[in-house]
Design a protein around this motif. Sequence first.
Motif, PDB file in Angstrom:
ATOM      1  N   UNK A  74       0.841  -1.191   0.000  1.00 42.21           N
ATOM      2  CA  UNK A  74       0.000   0.000   0.000  1.00 42.21           C
ATOM      3  C   UNK A  74       0.878   1.245   0.000  1.00 42.21           C
ATOM      4  N   UNK A  75       0.235   2.401  -0.238  1.00 41.94           N
ATOM      5  CA  UNK A  75       1.011   3.643  -0.306  1.00 41.94           C
ATOM      6  C   UNK A  75       1.007   4.327   1.055  1.00 41.94           C
ATOM      7  N   UNK A  76       2.182   4.791   1.482  1.00 39.88           N
ATOM      8  CA  UNK A  76       2.292   5.478   2.756  1.00 39.88           C
ATOM      9  C   UNK A  76       2.048   6.971   2.506  1.00 39.88           C
ATOM     10  N   UNK A  77       0.880   7.451   2.920  1.00 37.78           N
ATOM     11  CA  UNK A  77       0.526   8.852   2.610  1.00 37.78           C
ATOM     12  C   UNK A  77       1.431   9.851   3.342  1.00 37.78           C
ATOM     13  N   UNK A  78       2.138   9.375   4.385  1.00 37.05           N
ATOM     14  CA  UNK A  78       3.010  10.304   5.120  1.00 37.05           C
ATOM     15  C   UNK A  78       4.252  10.633   4.297  1.00 37.05           C
ATOM     16  N   UNK A  79       4.572   9.759   3.351  1.00 34.39           N
ATOM     17  CA  UNK A  79       5.745   9.995   2.496  1.00 34.39           C
ATOM     18  C   UNK A  79       5.300  10.173   1.044  1.00 34.39           C
ATOM     19  N   UNK A  80       4.201  10.898   0.879  1.00 31.91           N
ATOM     20  CA  UNK A  80       3.590  11.009  -0.446  1.00 31.91           C
ATOM     21  C   UNK A  80       4.550  11.636  -1.477  1.00 31.91           C
ATOM     22  N   UNK A  81       5.444  12.500  -0.959  1.00 30.25           N
ATOM     23  CA  UNK A  81       6.366  13.172  -1.887  1.00 30.25           C
ATOM     24  C   UNK A  81       7.395  12.198  -2.468  1.00 30.25           C
ATOM     25  N   UNK A  82       7.552  11.042  -1.819  1.00 30.87           N
ATOM     26  CA  UNK A  82       8.489  10.034  -2.349  1.00 30.87           C
ATOM     27  C   UNK A  82       7.919   9.317  -3.573  1.00 30.87           C
ATOM     28  N   UNK A  83       6.596   9.450  -3.760  1.00 32.12           N
ATOM     29  CA  UNK A  83       5.961   8.786  -4.897  1.00 32.12           C
ATOM     30  C   UNK A  83       5.857   9.772  -6.066  1.00 32.12           C
ATOM     31  N   UNK A  84       5.265   9.286  -7.169  1.00 32.73           N
ATOM     32  CA  UNK A  84       5.156  10.140  -8.367  1.00 32.73           C
ATOM     33  C   UNK A  84       3.935  11.054  -8.242  1.00 32.73           C
ATOM     34  N   UNK A  85       3.971  11.938  -7.244  1.00 34.88           N
ATOM     35  CA  UNK A  85       2.822  12.801  -6.972  1.00 34.88           C
ATOM     36  C   UNK A  85       2.587  13.801  -8.102  1.00 34.88           C
ATOM     37  N   UNK A  86       3.686  14.309  -8.668  1.00 35.57           N
ATOM     38  CA  UNK A  86       3.578  15.279  -9.762  1.00 35.57           C
ATOM     39  C   UNK A  86       2.868  14.680 -10.967  1.00 35.57           C
ATOM     40  N   UNK A  87       3.260  13.453 -11.308  1.00 40.74           N
ATOM     41  CA  UNK A  87       2.630  12.778 -12.458  1.00 40.74           C
ATOM     42  C   UNK A  87       1.137  12.550 -12.196  1.00 40.74           C
ATOM     43  N   UNK A  88       0.829  12.105 -10.968  1.00 43.17           N
ATOM     44  CA  UNK A  88      -0.584  11.829 -10.632  1.00 43.17           C
ATOM     45  C   UNK A  88      -1.406  13.109 -10.718  1.00 43.17           C
ATOM     46  N   UNK A  89      -0.871  14.211 -10.183  1.00 44.02           N
ATOM     47  CA  UNK A  89      -1.594  15.481 -10.215  1.00 44.02           C
ATOM     48  C   UNK A  89      -1.777  15.947 -11.661  1.00 44.02           C
ATOM     49  N   UNK A  90      -0.703  15.814 -12.453  1.00 40.13           N
ATOM     50  CA  UNK A  90      -0.785  16.252 -13.852  1.00 40.13           C
ATOM     51  C   UNK A  90      -1.841  15.427 -14.612  1.00 40.13           C
ATOM     52  N   UNK A  91      -1.904  14.122 -14.322  1.00 40.52           N
ATOM     53  CA  UNK A  91      -2.891  13.287 -15.010  1.00 40.52           C
ATOM     54  C   UNK A  91      -4.308  13.645 -14.585  1.00 40.52           C
ATOM     55  N   UNK A  92      -4.486  13.974 -13.303  1.00 35.98           N
ATOM     56  CA  UNK A  92      -5.815  14.399 -12.841  1.00 35.98           C
ATOM     57  C   UNK A  92      -6.210  15.712 -13.530  1.00 35.98           C
ATOM     58  N   UNK A  93      -5.232  16.607 -13.653  1.00 31.90           N
ATOM     59  CA  UNK A  93      -5.501  17.881 -14.343  1.00 31.90           C
ATOM     60  C   UNK A  93      -5.881  17.608 -15.797  1.00 31.90           C
ATOM     61  N   UNK A  94      -5.194  16.641 -16.395  1.00 29.55           N
ATOM     62  CA  UNK A  94      -5.517  16.279 -17.791  1.00 29.55           C
ATOM     63  C   UNK A  94      -6.954  15.761 -17.905  1.00 29.55           C
TER      64      UNK A  94
END
Lengths: 164, 505
Positions: A74-94
């Motif tokens: 599972x994903x650890x939300x406390x270390x969210x910046x360690x994941x591909x957060x930028x890509x996920x946000x950009x895809x949501x914006x898309x």
Amino acid sequence: MALDRWIALVILMISLAYGYTAFFTMDEGLPPFMKFNAIWPSTFPKGLSVMAVICALIILLSPQKADAGPKAGDIDYRRLLDYKLGQATALLAMMVIYALALRPVGFLISTVAFLVISAMILGERKLHILIPIAVLAAGVVWYLVQQVLGIYLRPLPFFMGTGG
Amino acid sequence: MLDGILIGLSTAFSFSNLLMVIGGCLIGTFIGMLPGLGPMSIISIMIPVAISIGDPSAALILLAGVYYGAIFGGSTSSILINAPGVASTVATSFDGYPLARQGKAGKALTVAAISSFCGGSIGAILLMIFAPALASVALLFHSAEYFALMVVGLSAIAAFAGTGQVVKALLMTVLGLIMATVGEGALFNMPRFTMGIMDLQSGFGFITLAMAMFALPEALYLVLDPGRSKTEGGSNEIKDLRITRAEAKSIAPVIGRQSIQGFLIGVLPGAGATIASFLGYAVERNIAPKEEQKEFGKGAIKGLAAPESANNAACTGSFVPLLTLGIPGSGTTAILLGALIALNVSPGPRLMVDEPEIFWAVIISMYVGNLILLVLNLPLIPYIAKVLAVPRNYLIPFIFFFTLMGAYIGQNNATELLILVGLGICATVLRFADYPLAPLLIGFILGSMLEDNFSRSMQLYDGLGFLMERPMTIGLLGLAALLVILPSYRARRARLRQRGVADGD
């Protein structure tokens, strides 16, 4: 405060607003004949709001458990910046842009753009493969939806006809 | 029953319905193999297609085929690359992947396919026996009992789905029920909780909610954590698909036991294929001779056959409460229920009487589906496995695109896409904090039926008198209370005992 408690707090607020509507404002516009009934449109929501408030309060007020961390895989939300957060946000914006562009720009152009830009956001650079795949996929899906399923999808921008 | 079977045979074996089963199984297998995409996501994506078919039998046959196919596909990716596409095939990877690493991928896939086939077929026979009996009992129910029964179903789902955190699951269920009250309901014919927004007049779209709860968070997880979709490291070479007579003999009793156990677990609301597969694996490991126990986890074919037969039988079992009582036993059957409602079919005890062709066609198509998975998919496995090579950069945009298209086709409204994105983000955050999402969707789907039955009982008894006057209603509501209280009490006692140990008691 842990994330699950923040969520419980938000749901508590929503439940309180929902409950306020059910208990105080909903019945104002009720026709007089309905007031003789055993059940009003607000009866069920009133019960639900009470249950939601109780559940949210239990989560909020129960003693804090030792944090066991995320489950395996599972994903650890406390270390969210360690994941591909930028890509996920950009895809949501898309996705939002796609939703807004679908009608005015037309299905074909907005879908090709969505697929190509999304793949590029994820790091794909082979445009000579990507663009033909996106064009083919958009064309096939448009044909299936419009011609086979009979659901209207404007293929081209509004100034280029309806395509129907 | 014989008449029903004949009706089912003629419906299920029509050319178009056979195509539906074959298509559903193949699509389910292909997509189910992709790591991260479970049957709920796949069925959500397929629902608009099924609804547009218009014929409820064909739609349900297609979706059931997709369901079985997805479970089968999940097993394949579990065995080949140790990446279960579906939670219920996690136990399959315990022994399936070690077998593949030993160069026995073909054998492992054959064992999985045969176990799945037997599990599904035995489950379908049991469904044929139990469903009519249960439906005839359920015909005695009135609206008050239905209301109580739905409360039992929702409590059971909350109790199972939120193991250790029942309150969270209950809160999600109530949230789903709250969402179901938004919009213009059929009962009172007046808009409720729409906040003046025109697009909320018809309430939240079920397909949009299903996509937002399952498909979108899964896709976002794939983006956030690229490791989830990695396919390197496994052995994709599939050579010999044969199993020996001795091996077949050793797994036969395992398949028999686990098919029955899996079916019974599947019938319970909230339990489902995942619990059935883990329990099946654990039971077989415990009852195996000492020597064989050591093999479990290292490539034992019994350890592969047990979860595979149990999860398929459980899938079939979960259709019992859906078809006979109209109550979904799992997230997947909740989505199927939503699809049926969208097709103007009301599952429940009357389904068998009013629309026997749908009821029996689904049961017969389960056999056909299982047979197709065995006959068609097994030789195709080496080719189907190539889907695992689809690069992430292509796969993810397409998952997002199909999620968007599903919501758009379902409502034909671009605003629905914005609602989808908003709800999808909320669902992802809820998943981060370990809030179970299936109870929310089940609450949403059962919400209007629950309110409908509650209101009818209130009107009949001019108030809450039905709670006192109908013993079966009281009994069922008592059972619902127990289902919620017992797990919470147990969890609390376990916590206190643990604290006692920590304090040195």
